[in-house]
Design a protein around this motif. Structure first.
Motif, PDB file in Angstrom:
ATOM      1  N   LEU A   6     -18.401 -19.171  17.829  1.00  0.00           N
ATOM      2  CA  LEU A   6     -19.188 -17.993  17.484  1.00  0.00           C
ATOM      3  C   LEU A   6     -18.405 -17.143  16.489  1.00  0.00           C
ATOM      4  CD1 LEU A   6     -20.285 -17.136  21.117  1.00  0.00           C
ATOM      5  CD2 LEU A   6     -21.619 -18.324  19.380  1.00  0.00           C
ATOM      6  N   THR A   7     -19.120 -16.630  15.510  1.00  0.00           N
ATOM      7  CA  THR A   7     -18.452 -15.859  14.469  1.00  0.00           C
ATOM      8  C   THR A   7     -18.279 -14.405  14.903  1.00  0.00           C
ATOM      9  OG1 THR A   7     -20.467 -15.147  13.399  1.00  0.00           O
ATOM     10  CG2 THR A   7     -19.562 -17.261  12.713  1.00  0.00           C
ATOM     11  N   GLY A   8     -17.537 -13.694  14.087  1.00  0.00           N
ATOM     12  CA  GLY A   8     -17.392 -12.267  14.329  1.00  0.00           C
ATOM     13  C   GLY A   8     -17.990 -11.463  13.207  1.00  0.00           C
ATOM     14  N   TRP A   9     -18.896 -12.112  12.440  1.00  0.00           N
ATOM     15  CA  TRP A   9     -19.385 -11.512  11.199  1.00  0.00           C
ATOM     16  C   TRP A   9     -19.983 -10.132  11.386  1.00  0.00           C
ATOM     17  CZ3 TRP A   9     -24.528 -10.362  11.359  1.00  0.00           C
ATOM     18  CH2 TRP A   9     -25.297 -11.068  12.296  1.00  0.00           C
ATOM     19  N   GLU A  10     -20.610  -9.931  12.532  1.00  0.00           N
ATOM     20  CA  GLU A  10     -21.318  -8.661  12.674  1.00  0.00           C
ATOM     21  C   GLU A  10     -20.365  -7.481  12.859  1.00  0.00           C
ATOM     22  OE1 GLU A  10     -21.553 -11.188  16.005  1.00  0.00           O
ATOM     23  OE2 GLU A  10     -23.397 -10.073  16.305  1.00  0.00           O
ATOM     24  N   TYR A  11     -19.066  -7.797  13.038  1.00  0.00           N
ATOM     25  CA  TYR A  11     -18.100  -6.710  13.197  1.00  0.00           C
ATOM     26  C   TYR A  11     -17.103  -6.676  12.051  1.00  0.00           C
ATOM     27  CZ  TYR A  11     -20.213  -6.677  17.687  1.00  0.00           C
ATOM     28  OH  TYR A  11     -21.131  -6.617  18.666  1.00  0.00           O
ATOM     29  N   SER A  12     -17.561  -7.076  10.873  1.00  0.00           N
ATOM     30  CA  SER A  12     -16.655  -7.008   9.730  1.00  0.00           C
ATOM     31  C   SER A  12     -16.179  -5.565   9.538  1.00  0.00           C
ATOM     32  CB  SER A  12     -17.346  -7.523   8.476  1.00  0.00           C
ATOM     33  OG  SER A  12     -18.593  -6.877   8.332  1.00  0.00           O
ATOM     34  N   LYS A  13     -17.013  -4.638   9.998  1.00  0.00           N
ATOM     35  CA  LYS A  13     -16.576  -3.251   9.995  1.00  0.00           C
ATOM     36  C   LYS A  13     -16.504  -2.782  11.436  1.00  0.00           C
ATOM     37  CE  LYS A  13     -18.269  -1.219   5.718  1.00  0.00           C
ATOM     38  NZ  LYS A  13     -19.498  -0.578   5.212  1.00  0.00           N
ATOM     39  N   THR A  14     -15.326  -2.541  11.937  1.00  0.00           N
ATOM     40  CA  THR A  14     -15.193  -2.038  13.299  1.00  0.00           C
ATOM     41  C   THR A  14     -15.396  -0.526  13.293  1.00  0.00           C
ATOM     42  OG1 THR A  14     -13.629  -3.790  13.813  1.00  0.00           O
ATOM     43  CG2 THR A  14     -13.693  -1.924  15.312  1.00  0.00           C
ATOM     44  N   VAL A  15     -16.258  -0.092  14.176  1.00  0.00           N
ATOM     45  CA  VAL A  15     -16.563   1.338  14.224  1.00  0.00           C
ATOM     46  C   VAL A  15     -15.988   1.930  15.497  1.00  0.00           C
ATOM     47  CG1 VAL A  15     -18.406   3.022  13.877  1.00  0.00           C
ATOM     48  CG2 VAL A  15     -18.766   0.649  13.208  1.00  0.00           C
ATOM     49  N   ASN A  16     -15.423   3.105  15.382  1.00  0.00           N
ATOM     50  CA  ASN A  16     -14.926   3.792  16.567  1.00  0.00           C
ATOM     51  C   ASN A  16     -16.094   4.365  17.345  1.00  0.00           C
ATOM     52  OD1 ASN A  16     -13.677   5.278  18.503  1.00  0.00           O
ATOM     53  ND2 ASN A  16     -12.428   6.511  17.096  1.00  0.00           N
ATOM     54  N   THR A  17     -16.300   3.809  18.548  1.00  0.00           N
ATOM     55  CA  THR A  17     -17.419   4.278  19.355  1.00  0.00           C
ATOM     56  C   THR A  17     -16.942   5.262  20.420  1.00  0.00           C
ATOM     57  OG1 THR A  17     -17.164   2.375  20.800  1.00  0.00           O
ATOM     58  CG2 THR A  17     -18.775   2.181  19.015  1.00  0.00           C
ATOM     59  N   GLY A  18     -15.681   5.669  20.339  1.00  0.00           N
ATOM     60  CA  GLY A  18     -15.156   6.615  21.319  1.00  0.00           C
ATOM     61  C   GLY A  18     -14.715   5.936  22.596  1.00  0.00           C
ATOM     62  N   SER A  19     -14.537   4.607  22.528  1.00  0.00           N
ATOM     63  CA  SER A  19     -14.142   3.871  23.724  1.00  0.00           C
ATOM     64  C   SER A  19     -13.189   2.767  23.320  1.00  0.00           C
ATOM     65  CB  SER A  19     -15.374   3.278  24.410  1.00  0.00           C
ATOM     66  OG  SER A  19     -14.973   2.310  25.341  1.00  0.00           O
ATOM     67  N   TYR A  20     -12.380   2.318  24.264  1.00  0.00           N
ATOM     68  CA  TYR A  20     -11.492   1.181  23.990  1.00  0.00           C
ATOM     69  C   TYR A  20     -12.249  -0.130  24.023  1.00  0.00           C
ATOM     70  CZ  TYR A  20      -7.192   3.903  24.120  1.00  0.00           C
ATOM     71  OH  TYR A  20      -6.190   4.766  23.827  1.00  0.00           O
ATOM     72  N   GLU A  21     -13.493  -0.094  24.526  1.00  0.00           N
ATOM     73  CA  GLU A  21     -14.223  -1.364  24.627  1.00  0.00           C
ATOM     74  C   GLU A  21     -14.585  -1.855  23.230  1.00  0.00           C
ATOM     75  OE1 GLU A  21     -17.903  -1.062  26.781  1.00  0.00           O
ATOM     76  OE2 GLU A  21     -18.904  -0.010  25.184  1.00  0.00           O
ATOM     77  N   ASN A  22     -14.547  -3.174  23.076  1.00  0.00           N
ATOM     78  CA  ASN A  22     -14.848  -3.769  21.791  1.00  0.00           C
ATOM     79  C   ASN A  22     -15.118  -5.257  21.997  1.00  0.00           C
ATOM     80  OD1 ASN A  22     -15.033  -3.793  18.903  1.00  0.00           O
ATOM     81  ND2 ASN A  22     -13.095  -4.905  18.886  1.00  0.00           N
ATOM     82  N   PRO A  23     -16.187  -5.792  21.488  1.00  0.00           N
ATOM     83  CA  PRO A  23     -17.271  -5.146  20.739  1.00  0.00           C
ATOM     84  C   PRO A  23     -18.165  -4.262  21.616  1.00  0.00           C
ATOM     85  CG  PRO A  23     -17.744  -7.471  21.082  1.00  0.00           C
ATOM     86  CD  PRO A  23     -16.390  -7.247  21.621  1.00  0.00           C
ATOM     87  N   PRO A  24     -18.970  -3.433  20.966  1.00  0.00           N
ATOM     88  CA  PRO A  24     -19.729  -2.447  21.729  1.00  0.00           C
ATOM     89  C   PRO A  24     -20.898  -3.007  22.527  1.00  0.00           C
ATOM     90  CG  PRO A  24     -20.212  -2.234  19.381  1.00  0.00           C
ATOM     91  CD  PRO A  24     -19.107  -3.253  19.504  1.00  0.00           C
ATOM     92  N   ARG A  25     -21.375  -4.190  22.187  1.00  0.00           N
ATOM     93  CA  ARG A  25     -22.507  -4.752  22.948  1.00  0.00           C
ATOM     94  C   ARG A  25     -22.552  -6.265  22.786  1.00  0.00           C
ATOM     95  NH1 ARG A  25     -24.381  -3.001  18.076  1.00  0.00           N
ATOM     96  NH2 ARG A  25     -24.027  -0.866  18.713  1.00  0.00           N
ATOM     97  N   LEU A  26     -23.336  -6.909  23.656  1.00  0.00           N
ATOM     98  CA  LEU A  26     -23.573  -8.337  23.492  1.00  0.00           C
ATOM     99  C   LEU A  26     -24.444  -8.547  22.255  1.00  0.00           C
ATOM    100  CD1 LEU A  26     -24.430  -9.519  27.131  1.00  0.00           C
ATOM    101  CD2 LEU A  26     -22.272  -9.822  25.922  1.00  0.00           C
ATOM    102  N   THR A  27     -24.187  -9.636  21.557  1.00  0.00           N
ATOM    103  CA  THR A  27     -24.976  -9.949  20.360  1.00  0.00           C
ATOM    104  C   THR A  27     -25.249 -11.455  20.345  1.00  0.00           C
ATOM    105  OG1 THR A  27     -23.128 -10.539  18.931  1.00  0.00           O
ATOM    106  CG2 THR A  27     -23.631  -8.187  19.116  1.00  0.00           C
TER     107      THR A  27
END
Lengths: 267, 238
Positions: free
Chosen positions: A29-50
């Motif tokens: 599985l690629t990580g393409w959708e997170y080429s830009k990591t955004v700070n969501t105010g949490s240590y969790e990453n990625p922010p959701r299932l995709t």
């Protein structure tokens, strides 16, 4: 065949996220959708299932009696005993295997997305190429079908360094989970519970939770969607009867009128 | 029957009178040409025998074609309504039910299935059955369009519960519309008494004799039609 299940002991999870990496690696599985990591105010990453992230550790921050605390939840397909996604899938791309795993065959999927909308947990994700044309593919955790078919454990279980993940016959997983719950109770975890034993036909993903399911953001009493039941078991069969009946009815009416009417007299 | 059609040997002389305008016929056939492929591409999801067409690439094509034709299906009444709002309103009024529609319904089975000619109350340009079909088409069009657009563009934006409802509504509407279509198709194509219906929809004209018998209220006007109807009833009872 004995039903298989994954037991996830959230009391042991350290949120190292090795499972996320192992899942991506094994399933390519690629990580393409997170080429830009955004700070969501949490240590969790990625922010959701995709569509490209089939499992992830969800972080819940909450204020326990001991002060600030994190709860970790390894999200992913629950492999329900009564899987609504399988029932509503019009292509048979989603299948219930004999050992209870719910698998996806991407070649059969036409991208309708019913699975994503009828899942009581909102797990299957659509990789949408275009909203206009409707081109899409559904995907989700298959318990590493190619591994488990060959007697191996899913890649996340294999990799977990905290040994919070277990794979095996569902009866054994339930027994182990219950034992763990008892142990944790004696150690002062008052709210500890085993999640998924009975709900939605019994889940293929069992959790030992140290807080109530709602605290983790899990539904306390998830339900097989009533709409799926009505649609598949009532409306569709009755619709076939109605359509077939109309065809038959008009044919019989035609036979009768043909006998009763002399065409020479019709003007 | 009080025929205008004169018999000369075996040849009927039919007096043709206009019934449907060009635009009415055009709309009818655009609707037909969109409805049938929409049903066909939808049924692949419904019938197990057509399942291979719903799977994989074939299924994606089906969904694409379904969307393309849906644009035509949605646009046709909208464009008409924008260009000719007054005419659209007149159609809706023409499809509205009146008191004597009950009389038609009471006798419909005897007339259409058993072929008994008596006691059909005079009808306008659209008879009660056609009005029901017309109204059903308006209602199902709205349901199709609303549920279809929500499923098309609303996936992930609207709540899962609403989406589930829309799937069910789309399904139920298809079943209802398909049943209506089957009856409509049968009456237009195969029913021996309705021979002029398809001619009218193709060429815009109908036989005067046919109109006098089937659409008396339109042919003679409501008052004269009622007089003739009462007279016929008196004759029949003697």
């Amino acid at each position: 065949m004995a039903r298989k299940a994954m037991l996830i002991d959230e009391s042991k999870c350290t949120a190292c996220r090795g499972c996320q990496v192992a899942c991506k690696q094994w399933n390519e599985l690629t990580g393409w959708e997170y080429s830009k990591t955004v700070n969501t105010g949490s240590y969790e990453n990625p922010p959701r299932l995709t569509p490209q992230t089939w499992t992830r550790i969800k972080f819940t921050e909450y204020d326990s009696r001991q002060g600030f605390r994190w709860l970790f939840l390894k999200e992913g397909c629950m492999h329900c005993g009564e899987a609504a996604c399988v029932d509503v899938c019009p292509t048979k791309a989603l299948k219930k295997q004999a050992d209870g795993r719910v698998t996806v065959e991407p070649d059969l999927c036409n991208g309708c997305g019913y699975c994503s909308q009828f899942c009581p947990f909102g797990i299957p994700k659509l990789e949408v190429a275009s909203v206009i044309t409707g081109q899409a593919k559904a995907s989700k955790c298959t318990f590493c079908q190619d591994r488990t078919d060959n007697g191996l454990s899913p890649s996340c279980v294999k990799t977990c360094p905290a040994q919070a993940l277990f794979w095996g016959d569902r009866d054994k997983m339930i027994a182990a989970g219950k034992k763990r719950v008892e142990t944790l109770k004696t150690r002062g975890f008052a709210a500890v519970n085993l999640y998924g034993e009975e709900v939605v036909g019994g889940l293929g993903r069992l959790y030992v939770l140290i807080e109530k399911p709602e605290t983790y953001g899990l539904p306390a009493d998830p339900q097989y969607p009533a709409m799926a039941m009505m649609w598949q078991n009532v409306i569709q069969p009755l619709g076939k009867i109605a359509i077939g009946g109309t065809v038959l009815g008009t044919f019989v009416a035609w036979l009768i009128i043909r006998r009763n009417i002399k065409m020479e007299e019709v003007e | 029957m009080n025929g205008q059609g004169e018999e000369a040997g075996h040849i009927f002389q039919i007096r043709w009178i206009p019934k449907y305008t060009f635009v009415e016929r055009l709309l009818h056939w655009i609707h037909t040409a969109s409805f049938i492929p929409l049903v066909a591409t939808g049924l692949v999801l419904y019938l197990d025998t057509l399942k291979p067409l719903a799977q994989g690439d074939a299924g994606q094509w089906m969904r694409l074609v379904h969307r393309l034709i849906a644009v035509l299906f949605i646009a046709e009444p909208l464009v008409y309504g924008i260009l000719q709002p007054r005419r659209l309103w007149l159609h809706i009024k023409e499809f509205s039910f009146e008191k004597d529609d009950l009389g038609w319904l009471k006798n419909a089975f005897s007339y259409y299935v058993r072929g008994k000619h008596d006691a059909m109350p005079p009808q306008g340009r659209f008879n009660t059955g056609e009005k029901i079909n017309g109204m059903a088409m308006i209602v199902t069009w709205i349901l199709f369009v609303v549920s279809g657009l929500i499923m098309w563009f609303g996936k992930g934006l609207v709540s899962a519960e609403l989406f589930r409802w829309m799937v069910v509504v789309h399904d139920l509407t298809t079943i209802a519309a398909l049943c209506m279509f089957i009856v409509h198709f049968y009456l237009a194509v195969a029913h021996p008494l309705m021979w002029a219906a398809l001619v009218s929809m193709r060429f815009g004209v109908t036989s005067a004799t046919y109109a006098a018998e089937h659409h008396a209220k339109w042919y003679y006007g409501p008052k004269r039609a009622m007089e003739l109807y009462e007279a016929k009833k008196r004759n029949d009872s003697h």
